[in-house]
Design an enzyme around this catalytic site. Structure first.
Site, short mmCIF file in Angstrom:
data_model
loop_
_atom_site.label_atom_id
_atom_site.label_comp_id
_atom_site.label_asym_id
_atom_site.label_seq_id
_atom_site.Cartn_x
_atom_site.Cartn_y
_atom_site.Cartn_z
N LYS A 90 0.86 -1.19 0.00
CA LYS A 90 0.00 0.00 0.00
C LYS A 90 0.89 1.23 0.00
O LYS A 90 2.03 1.18 0.47
CB LYS A 90 -0.87 0.02 1.26
CG LYS A 90 -2.10 0.90 1.13
CD LYS A 90 -3.21 0.21 0.39
CE LYS A 90 -4.42 1.06 0.20
NZ LYS A 90 -5.52 0.30 -0.41
N GLY A 202 -19.92 7.48 2.05
CA GLY A 202 -18.87 7.66 1.04
C GLY A 202 -19.51 7.65 -0.34
O GLY A 202 -20.30 6.74 -0.66
N GLY A 204 -17.67 8.21 -3.40
CA GLY A 204 -16.57 8.34 -4.37
C GLY A 204 -16.62 7.19 -5.34
O GLY A 204 -17.70 6.69 -5.71
N ASN A 205 -15.45 6.72 -5.75
CA ASN A 205 -15.37 5.65 -6.74
C ASN A 205 -16.21 4.44 -6.31
O ASN A 205 -17.06 3.96 -7.07
CB ASN A 205 -13.88 5.27 -6.88
CG ASN A 205 -13.66 4.12 -7.84
OD1 ASN A 205 -14.19 3.03 -7.65
ND2 ASN A 205 -12.90 4.35 -8.88
N ALA A 206 -16.01 3.98 -5.09
CA ALA A 206 -16.71 2.77 -4.65
C ALA A 206 -18.18 3.07 -4.29
O ALA A 206 -19.10 2.38 -4.77
CB ALA A 206 -15.98 2.18 -3.43
N GLY A 207 -18.41 4.10 -3.50
CA GLY A 207 -19.77 4.38 -2.98
C GLY A 207 -20.75 4.81 -4.05
O GLY A 207 -21.90 4.34 -4.09
P1 NAD Z 1 -12.73 8.15 -3.24
O1 NAD Z 1 -11.70 9.14 -2.91
O2 NAD Z 1 -13.16 8.01 -4.67
O3 NAD Z 1 -14.04 8.41 -2.37
C1 NAD Z 1 -14.02 8.53 -0.97
C2 NAD Z 1 -15.37 9.03 -0.53
O4 NAD Z 1 -15.38 9.09 0.89
C3 NAD Z 1 -15.69 10.46 -1.01
O5 NAD Z 1 -17.05 10.54 -1.31
C4 NAD Z 1 -15.37 11.31 0.22
O6 NAD Z 1 -16.11 12.52 0.24
C5 NAD Z 1 -15.82 10.37 1.32
N1 NAD Z 1 -15.25 10.69 2.62
C6 NAD Z 1 -14.00 11.13 2.93
N2 NAD Z 1 -13.90 11.34 4.25
C7 NAD Z 1 -15.08 10.99 4.79
C8 NAD Z 1 -15.60 10.97 6.09
N3 NAD Z 1 -14.86 11.35 7.13
N4 NAD Z 1 -16.86 10.55 6.26
C9 NAD Z 1 -17.61 10.15 5.21
N5 NAD Z 1 -17.19 10.15 3.95
C10 NAD Z 1 -15.94 10.57 3.75
O7 NAD Z 1 -12.21 6.76 -2.68
P2 NAD Z 1 -12.64 5.30 -3.11
O8 NAD Z 1 -11.66 4.82 -4.11
O9 NAD Z 1 -14.09 5.24 -3.37
O10 NAD Z 1 -12.30 4.52 -1.75
C11 NAD Z 1 -13.23 4.45 -0.68
C12 NAD Z 1 -12.89 3.25 0.18
O11 NAD Z 1 -12.94 2.09 -0.63
C13 NAD Z 1 -11.49 3.28 0.80
O12 NAD Z 1 -11.53 2.67 2.08
C14 NAD Z 1 -10.68 2.44 -0.16
O13 NAD Z 1 -9.53 1.91 0.47
C15 NAD Z 1 -11.71 1.40 -0.51
N6 NAD Z 1 -11.41 0.69 -1.75
C16 NAD Z 1 -11.35 1.36 -2.94
C17 NAD Z 1 -11.04 0.63 -4.09
C18 NAD Z 1 -10.99 1.29 -5.44
O14 NAD Z 1 -10.87 0.57 -6.43
N7 NAD Z 1 -11.13 2.58 -5.55
C19 NAD Z 1 -10.80 -0.75 -4.03
C20 NAD Z 1 -10.90 -1.39 -2.80
C21 NAD Z 1 -11.21 -0.66 -1.66
#
Ligand code: NAD
Length: 418
Positions: A90, A202, A204-207
């Site tokens: 990581k 959340g 972002g990408n995942a949510g």
């Molecule tokens: P991202 O940056 O695209 O989105 C993150 C989201 O979380 C945003 O909407 C942001 O506003 C929100 N956020 C940030 N701080 C916050 C808080 N204190 N309370 C509530 N929401 C908050 O990131 P992502 O890629 O969607 O990753 C989100 C999670 O998914 C992480 O834990 C990441 O490790 C995990 N993940 C992502 C992937 C991937 O392919 N992107 C794969 C596996 C796991």
């Protein structure tokens, strides 16, 4: 606990105590106004027995060595749970990317690669997107690596832009993997998705991607939040409208308010109420999906959770104390190392395409993702039954056993770990 359950010998325990390598560098960039600023940065390589190290890079003020170490270990287990030929690592830069301009962000991304170039590579360690990193950043990173090494190296990072070696389906892969598992769970326990109310922390990408998939399938999305707060509506929220609004204004909750300060008295849509990121965890819903940061389900709020199913799209959202409480309460937790493994699985497809020069169709990516993630889910379910443990413990047991089997085959360990 996992190693105790396996009655692992000392040489096996030792391997899991510490990462193989920790790389730490302060990165200095010139800001647009000519001043210099430095940020701590990390790359932690936990274990590469099963293949090159693999793991995302996050840009976040809370990304410190402890967090990156924990996430690197999770990655090693995750790649083993879905049985793809990678180890786990990581990376992180401790910064607030929202205070940087696009050119500053590019300088920072390229500087990270310059600092880490001797430790990464298509057959060494392949970063990917994570919190606050995206295909644009991955594109800069590949470009910087290729410039520094003078080599064509599409496999050095995954999650790249489609026009620069990315894979179809990577952008929604994390959500799709979780979605396939949830659908399988619904079928097994005979629940109708149309009667399920979902809260997602959340966006972002995942949510955002899982919100759309579930909404399209007929689940009711009752709550959504981002870092600035959230909204709750019994009648359901349309994630597509929220996404459009967020793209325009930069935040979720403003959608339901006029003006810059959210005002409960001026709610416009779907009888939505504002909700805090703490309250979304315990709100009235059937399925809770943490999809933001780690340690949001804690000893304090685990007792108050109303959801019956938790799908961990975020990495490490549940503290160990909370996990025990959830288990005692009989809440079904689909653990992160399984629930969000769709992302690294399609990263593997991207890496494979980079090596072979092939281009997979979106349908092929989807079919292969579904096969791999559901095989992993079924393995975990069987292990949980056989060992009488939670899904998290079962997933860890599978991951650690697979790692130990390979380390034994390589002659790295001799002791018991099967
Ligand atoms: P991202 O940056 O695209 O989105 C993150 C989201 O979380 C945003 O909407 C942001 O506003 C929100 N956020 C940030 N701080 C916050 C808080 N204190 N309370 C509530 N929401 C908050 O990131 P992502 O890629 O969607 O990753 C989100 C999670 O998914 C992480 O834990 C990441 O490790 C995990 N993940 C992502 C992937 C991937 O392919 N992107 C794969 C596996 C796991």
């Amino acid at each position: 606990m996992v190693l105790d359950h396996m009655e692992a010998d000392d040489d096996v325990r030792k391997v899991f105590e510490e990462p193989q390598y920790i790389h730490q560098k302060d990165i200095t960039i010139v800001r647009d106004d000519g001043t210099e600023v430095s940020y701590p940065s990390f790359r932690v390589q936990f274990n590469n027995a099963r293949g090159p190290y693999k793991g995302g890079i996050r840009f976040h003020p809370a990304a410190d060595l402890e967090e990156v170490k924990a996430l690197a270990a999770l990655m090693a287990i995750k790649t083993a749970v879905v049985d793809i030929p990678f180890g786990g690592s990581k990376g992180g830069i401790q910064c607030d990317p929202k205070t940087l301009s696009k050119t500053e962000l590019e300088r920072l991304s390229r500087a990270y690669i310059r600092e880490m170039k001797d430790h990464i590579g298509p057959y060494v360690d392949c970063p990917a997107p994570d919190v606050n990193t995206n295909p644009m950043i991955m594109g800069w990173m590949r470009d910087e690596y290729e410039k520094m090494t003078g080599k064509f190296a599409p496999g050095v990072v995954t999650g790249k832009p489609l026009e620069y070696g990315g894979s179809l389906g990577r952008d929604t892969a994390t959500a799709r993997g979780g979605y396939f598992i949830l659908e399988e769970v619904m079928e097994r326990i005979a629940l109708d998705p149309k009667e399920q109310r979902v809260a997602i922390q959340g966006f972002g990408n995942a949510g955002a991607a899982i919100a759309k998939l579930l909404h399209d399938r007929g689940y009711t999305i009752v709550a959504i939040s981002d870092s600035k707060g959230g909204i709750y509506s019994k009648e359901g929220i349309d994630p597509v409208r929220i996404k459009k609004y967020k793209e325009k204004t930069g935040h979720v909750r403003g959608y339901y308010c006029e003006g810059s300060v959210c005002d409960l008295g001026r709610m416009k849509i779907d009888n939505a109420e504002l909700i805090s990121n703490e309250d979304i965890i315990t709100c009235d819903c059937d399925i809770l999906i943490p999809a933001a940061l780690d340690n949001v389900i804690t000893r304090e709020n685990a007792k108050e959770i109303k959801a019956e199913i938790i799908l961990e799209l975020a990495n490490g959202p549940t503290s160990p104390e909370a996990d025990t409480i959830l288990e005692e309460r009989g809440i079904r937790v689909i653990p992160d190392v399984l629930a969000n493994a769709g992302g690294v699985t399609v990263s593997y497809f991207e890496w494979t395409q980079g090596r072979s020069g092939e281009k997979w169709t979106e349908g092929h990516v989807d079919d292969e993702l579904k096969r791999i993630i559901l095989d992993a889910y079924r393995d975990v379910r069987r292990e949980a039954r056989r060992e009488g443990v939670s899904y998290r413990m079962a997933a860890y047991l599978i991951g650690v056993k697979r790692m130990v089997q390979t380390m034994k085959a390589r002659g790295w360990v001799n002791g018991n770990g099967m």
